[in-house]
Design a protein around this motif. Structure first.
Motif, PDB file in Angstrom:
ATOM      1  N   ILE A 137       0.962  -5.654  36.452  1.00 14.73           N
ATOM      2  CA  ILE A 137       1.455  -5.293  35.125  1.00 14.73           C
ATOM      3  C   ILE A 137       0.719  -4.070  34.600  1.00 14.73           C
ATOM      4  CG2 ILE A 137       1.490  -6.048  32.703  1.00 14.73           C
ATOM      5  CD1 ILE A 137       2.100  -8.886  33.757  1.00 14.73           C
ATOM      6  N   SER A 138      -0.608  -4.053  34.795  1.00 19.18           N
ATOM      7  CA  SER A 138      -1.397  -2.921  34.299  1.00 19.18           C
ATOM      8  C   SER A 138      -1.091  -1.629  35.063  1.00 19.18           C
ATOM      9  CB  SER A 138      -2.892  -3.244  34.391  1.00 19.18           C
ATOM     10  OG  SER A 138      -3.295  -3.378  35.751  1.00 19.18           O
ATOM     11  N   TRP A 139      -0.547  -1.742  36.277  1.00 14.80           N
ATOM     12  CA  TRP A 139      -0.194  -0.579  37.093  1.00 14.80           C
ATOM     13  C   TRP A 139       1.110   0.072  36.652  1.00 14.80           C
ATOM     14  CZ3 TRP A 139       4.216  -0.227  40.165  1.00 14.80           C
ATOM     15  CH2 TRP A 139       4.262   0.835  41.087  1.00 14.80           C
ATOM     16  N   ALA A 140       2.026  -0.719  36.099  1.00 17.54           N
ATOM     17  CA  ALA A 140       3.419  -0.302  35.939  1.00 17.54           C
ATOM     18  C   ALA A 140       3.688   0.538  34.695  1.00 17.54           C
ATOM     19  CB  ALA A 140       4.310  -1.540  35.909  1.00 17.54           C
ATOM     20  N   SER A 141       4.763   1.349  34.784  1.00 11.40           N
ATOM     21  CA  SER A 141       5.314   2.066  33.634  1.00 11.40           C
ATOM     22  C   SER A 141       6.454   1.275  32.997  1.00 11.40           C
ATOM     23  CB  SER A 141       5.867   3.431  34.059  1.00 11.40           C
ATOM     24  OG  SER A 141       4.921   4.194  34.746  1.00 11.40           O
ATOM     25  N   SER A 190       5.761  -5.775  23.988  1.00 11.96           N
ATOM     26  CA  SER A 190       6.388  -4.465  24.174  1.00 11.96           C
ATOM     27  C   SER A 190       7.904  -4.592  24.031  1.00 11.96           C
ATOM     28  CB  SER A 190       6.040  -3.904  25.552  1.00 11.96           C
ATOM     29  OG  SER A 190       6.551  -4.754  26.564  1.00 11.96           O
ATOM     30  N   THR A 191       8.603  -3.485  24.203  1.00 16.69           N
ATOM     31  CA  THR A 191      10.061  -3.474  24.133  1.00 16.69           C
ATOM     32  C   THR A 191      10.648  -4.300  25.277  1.00 16.69           C
ATOM     33  OG1 THR A 191      10.061  -1.260  23.183  1.00 16.69           O
ATOM     34  CG2 THR A 191      12.112  -2.015  24.167  1.00 16.69           C
ATOM     35  N   VAL A 192      11.616  -5.131  24.950  1.00 15.86           N
ATOM     36  CA  VAL A 192      12.279  -5.962  25.949  1.00 15.86           C
ATOM     37  C   VAL A 192      13.764  -5.625  25.985  1.00 15.86           C
ATOM     38  CG1 VAL A 192      12.856  -8.311  26.687  1.00 15.86           C
ATOM     39  CG2 VAL A 192      10.620  -7.843  25.649  1.00 15.86           C
ATOM     40  N   ILE A 193      14.271  -5.417  27.196  1.00 15.70           N
ATOM     41  CA  ILE A 193      15.703  -5.242  27.419  1.00 15.70           C
ATOM     42  C   ILE A 193      16.197  -6.474  28.150  1.00 15.70           C
ATOM     43  CG2 ILE A 193      17.500  -3.842  28.516  1.00 15.70           C
ATOM     44  CD1 ILE A 193      15.555  -1.475  28.463  1.00 15.70           C
ATOM     45  N   VAL A 194      17.209  -7.153  27.606  1.00 17.53           N
ATOM     46  CA  VAL A 194      17.818  -8.294  28.292  1.00 17.53           C
ATOM     47  C   VAL A 194      19.205  -7.878  28.776  1.00 17.53           C
ATOM     48  CG1 VAL A 194      16.512 -10.023  27.007  1.00 17.53           C
ATOM     49  CG2 VAL A 194      18.731  -9.282  26.135  1.00 17.53           C
ATOM     50  N   VAL A 211       4.142  -2.267  28.495  1.00 14.42           N
ATOM     51  CA  VAL A 211       5.205  -1.329  28.843  1.00 14.42           C
ATOM     52  C   VAL A 211       6.543  -2.058  28.728  1.00 14.42           C
ATOM     53  CG1 VAL A 211       3.709   0.010  30.366  1.00 14.42           C
ATOM     54  CG2 VAL A 211       5.062  -1.897  31.311  1.00 14.42           C
ATOM     55  N   PRO A 212       7.667  -1.317  28.682  1.00 14.64           N
ATOM     56  CA  PRO A 212       8.975  -1.979  28.561  1.00 14.64           C
ATOM     57  C   PRO A 212       9.239  -2.969  29.687  1.00 14.64           C
ATOM     58  CG  PRO A 212       9.179   0.365  28.097  1.00 14.64           C
ATOM     59  CD  PRO A 212       7.785   0.159  28.607  1.00 14.64           C
ATOM     60  N   VAL A 213       9.902  -4.060  29.331  1.00 11.86           N
ATOM     61  CA  VAL A 213      10.241  -5.121  30.276  1.00 11.86           C
ATOM     62  C   VAL A 213      11.753  -5.311  30.275  1.00 11.86           C
ATOM     63  CG1 VAL A 213      10.010  -7.579  30.819  1.00 11.86           C
ATOM     64  CG2 VAL A 213       8.040  -6.298  29.922  1.00 11.86           C
ATOM     65  N   ILE A 214      12.332  -5.398  31.479  1.00 10.70           N
ATOM     66  CA  ILE A 214      13.758  -5.660  31.620  1.00 10.70           C
ATOM     67  C   ILE A 214      13.923  -7.031  32.239  1.00 10.70           C
ATOM     68  CG2 ILE A 214      15.935  -4.851  32.607  1.00 10.70           C
ATOM     69  CD1 ILE A 214      14.545  -2.073  32.882  1.00 10.70           C
ATOM     70  N   LEU A 215      14.536  -7.941  31.510  1.00  9.75           N
ATOM     71  CA  LEU A 215      14.747  -9.304  31.988  1.00  9.75           C
ATOM     72  C   LEU A 215      16.187  -9.483  32.443  1.00  9.75           C
ATOM     73  CD1 LEU A 215      12.897 -11.484  29.311  1.00  9.75           C
ATOM     74  CD2 LEU A 215      12.066 -10.777  31.568  1.00  9.75           C
ATOM     75  N   ASP A 216      16.345 -10.025  33.638  1.00  6.39           N
ATOM     76  CA  ASP A 216      17.677 -10.241  34.190  1.00  6.39           C
ATOM     77  C   ASP A 216      17.704 -11.568  34.931  1.00  6.39           C
ATOM     78  OD1 ASP A 216      20.339  -9.536  34.901  1.00  6.39           O
ATOM     79  OD2 ASP A 216      19.650  -8.893  36.877  1.00  6.39           O
ATOM     80  N   ALA A 217      18.900 -12.070  35.153  1.00  4.16           N
ATOM     81  CA  ALA A 217      19.140 -13.212  36.040  1.00  4.16           C
ATOM     82  C   ALA A 217      18.218 -14.396  35.728  1.00  4.16           C
ATOM     83  CB  ALA A 217      19.007 -12.758  37.492  1.00  4.16           C
ATOM     84  N   VAL A 274      13.839   4.425  32.502  1.00  7.21           N
ATOM     85  CA  VAL A 274      12.682   4.182  31.635  1.00  7.21           C
ATOM     86  C   VAL A 274      11.411   4.685  32.301  1.00  7.21           C
ATOM     87  CG1 VAL A 274      11.287   2.428  30.464  1.00  7.21           C
ATOM     88  CG2 VAL A 274      13.775   2.216  30.489  1.00  7.21           C
ATOM     89  N   GLY A 275      11.284   4.434  33.600  1.00  7.95           N
ATOM     90  CA  GLY A 275      10.099   4.867  34.329  1.00  7.95           C
ATOM     91  C   GLY A 275       9.892   6.369  34.274  1.00  7.95           C
ATOM     92  N   GLN A 276      10.978   7.117  34.204  1.00  9.31           N
ATOM     93  CA  GLN A 276      10.878   8.582  34.138  1.00  9.31           C
ATOM     94  C   GLN A 276      10.614   9.103  32.733  1.00  9.31           C
ATOM     95  OE1 GLN A 276      13.956  10.650  36.802  1.00  9.31           O
ATOM     96  NE2 GLN A 276      14.635   8.511  36.788  1.00  9.31           N
ATOM     97  N   GLY A 277      10.512   8.203  31.783  1.00  8.90           N
ATOM     98  CA  GLY A 277      10.150   8.627  30.438  1.00  8.90           C
ATOM     99  C   GLY A 277      11.260   8.570  29.415  1.00  8.90           C
ATOM    100  N   MET A 278      12.440   8.134  29.805  1.00 10.77           N
ATOM    101  CA  MET A 278      13.525   8.000  28.834  1.00 10.77           C
ATOM    102  C   MET A 278      13.249   6.803  27.928  1.00 10.77           C
ATOM    103  SD  MET A 278      17.650   7.649  29.515  1.00 10.77           S
ATOM    104  CE  MET A 278      17.947   9.367  29.888  1.00 10.77           C
TER     105      MET A 278
END
Length: 507
Positions: free
Chosen positions: A319-323, A374-378, A350-356, A458-462
């Protein structure tokens, strides 16, 4: 980015254009009618084909548009038949003028649809203001028009379709082409209205965003030009310049979801992807995606406590490694999965995307979303949304936008509610209705690709608020490219990956 309006907003735009800016209503009506005739000429060569044209008009301004179009077609030498219902309690002033003009040109107006063949049928019975079911002669007219073997054109919106929800009000006109004015209407984009509208062409008639005055709408759709918002590649850069995606995916022997999501992130432009997955998936992921960094874990029946502690520590390092973090695709439904999702939400900065399965885990613990750091995208499909909200799938499908907006607002998340028209709703009330994609994308793994696309952006900064709708559009556009090549029946999730390459290469 294009504005989408509901019926109330469109009516206010009309009113502001007429009353505030001083553009006469009849001028707008004439321009609307002219745009319809132009499209009929462009699409069907009406003046040279000499086909019989039936125009069925109501007594409101939509009917006035139809009457004006009938006169213009007649002046081009077309064979027109104009029909209006036999009785009207109210006639708009502009429609009265158009009726008077037809009378002076000696163009007859009938009150019953004649029993003869027509090459084109134009529906101008009702516009976006319809709020009740069609009954009586109006229902009969629409049903008779639908039964005709003819090309069918709707003015502004097919009669019987609700301008806000796309619902069918008892019966709806099936159009091959809908010519709408100024702004796209919600009812033309949401199903089932989108199915009744056929191909939709939006025409400028003199109403633009100035007519909103100070009350701008909050609903939008994207097109290909919006892909320009994807961050550009830097001349001087390295793999770390484009973000680090952590993909927590793939239960035991379920490597497919992890592969599809991780590769989608790479193809969208991210620099590094680390996949946290069970040891059993190592070999196949190494073969399928050698570019990925693998972080695996192994569990045996006699080391549950040590395993849990070790996985937690390993997870926190990742988690600490990720963007940006993707969590859920193919993870399964064991208690361990819920622990992973909780740790991610409670620790990620960092932003989290939850799926499935990530979504299925929080369906029993929705409060975790409110506690997230942080920001969460579902990204739920209809079944997952039903589990998250306790609502019936049919009720969600009939109220797609309202459901997404309510969930985004209540849990302070970005909600990407997936359906034939995917809705992206933000907590602040902004909404995107996606218009890319096709029914060939109703296939296993397509959702895993979507999470990877959004993560890659998101990883690229958007910003997540933009990456979600842009990612949805890019995903759909990729599917469209490949459906055109392979057909909808044969489309698979891996084809969508290839489509991403084509879309981004085309700019």
């Amino acid at each position: 980015m294009k504005i989408i309006v509901d019926s109330t907003q469109m009516k206010q735009c009309d009113k502001n254009t007429i009353e505030y800016f001083g553009v006469p209503s009849l001028v707008l009506m004439e321009r609307a009618a002219l745009s319809v005739v132009e499209e009929m000429e462009h699409c069907y060569m009406v003046s040279s084909s000499k086909k019989e044209i039936l125009l069925v008009c109501g007594y409101g301004n939509n009917g006035g548009d139809g009457l004006a179009a009938a006169r213009m077609l007649w002046q081009k030498g077309c064979f027109v038949t104009v029909v209006m219902p036999p009785e009207a309690k109210r006639v708009s002033p502009e429609t009265k003028v158009q009726l008077s003009i037809l009378e002076k040109y000696q163009i007859p107006v009938l009150h019953q649809i004649p029993d003869k063949p027509f090459g084109l049928v134009v529906d101008a019975l009702f516009g976006i203001g319809l709020t009740r079911e069609l009954t009586g002669i109006y229902r009969e007219f629409v049903m008779k028009m639908n039964e005709m073997d003819a090309v069918k054109v709707a003015i502004d919106i097919p009669s019987g379709i609700h301008g806000d929800s796309g619902a069918v009000m008892g019966v709806g006109f099936y159009a091959d082409l809908t010519v709408t004015f100024a702004f796209m209407k919600l009812g033309l984009l949401l199903f089932p209205g989108a199915q009744y509208a056929g191909r939709v062409i939006r025409k400028e008639i003199g109403i633009d965003s100035h007519s909103f005055l100070s009350e701008l709408p909050q609903v939008f759709c994207l097109d290909r030009s919006d892909l320009a918002s994807i961050p550009s590649r830097k001349v001087r850069s390295n793999k770390g310049s484009y973000g680090k995606v952590l993909t927590i995916a793939g239960g035991k022997n379920m490597a497919g979801a992890a592969f599809l999501s991780a590769k989608a992130s790479y193809l969208t432009g991210t620099g590094l992807v680390k996949v946290l997955t069970p040891e059993e998936n190592r070999i196949i992921l190494r073969q399928l995606l050698p570019e990925a960094i693998l972080e695996t874990y192994e569990q045996t029946a006699d080391n549950l406590e040590d395993f849990s502690i070790g996985l937690t520590n390993n997870l926190k390092k990742c988690i600490s490694w990720a963007s940006v973090i993707v969590a859920g695709p193919g993870l399964g439904t064991k208690a361990l999965v819920s622990d992973v999702i909780r740790i991610v939400l409670m620790n990620a900065a960092v932003p989290v995307i939850l799926d499935a399965d990530g979504l299925n885990s929080i369906s029993a613990h929705p409060h975790w979303l409110l506690e997230a750091k942080s920001t969460v995208i579902v990204t739920p499909h209809l079944g997952e949304m039903a589990r998250l909200t306790g609502k019936d799938i049919k009720a969600i499908q009939n109220n797609l936008m309202e459901t997404a907006c309510e969930f985004a607002r209540e849990y302070h998340v970005i909600c990407v509610l997936k359906d034939a028209r995917t809705i992206t709703a933000l907590p602040d009330g902004r909404v995107w209705v996606n218009t890319s994609g096709n029914n060939g994308m109703a296939t296993a793994g397509a959702g895993d690709v979507l999470t990877g696309v959004i993560a890659g952006l998101v990883g690229q900064g958007m910003e997540p608020e933009l990456a979600a709708p842009v990612g949805v559009y890019l995903h759909g556009a990729a599917g469209d490219v490949m459906a055109a090549e392979k057909g909808a029946y044969s489309l698979m999730a891996q084809d969508i990956l290839d489509g991403i390459v084509h879309v981004l290469a085309d700019g």
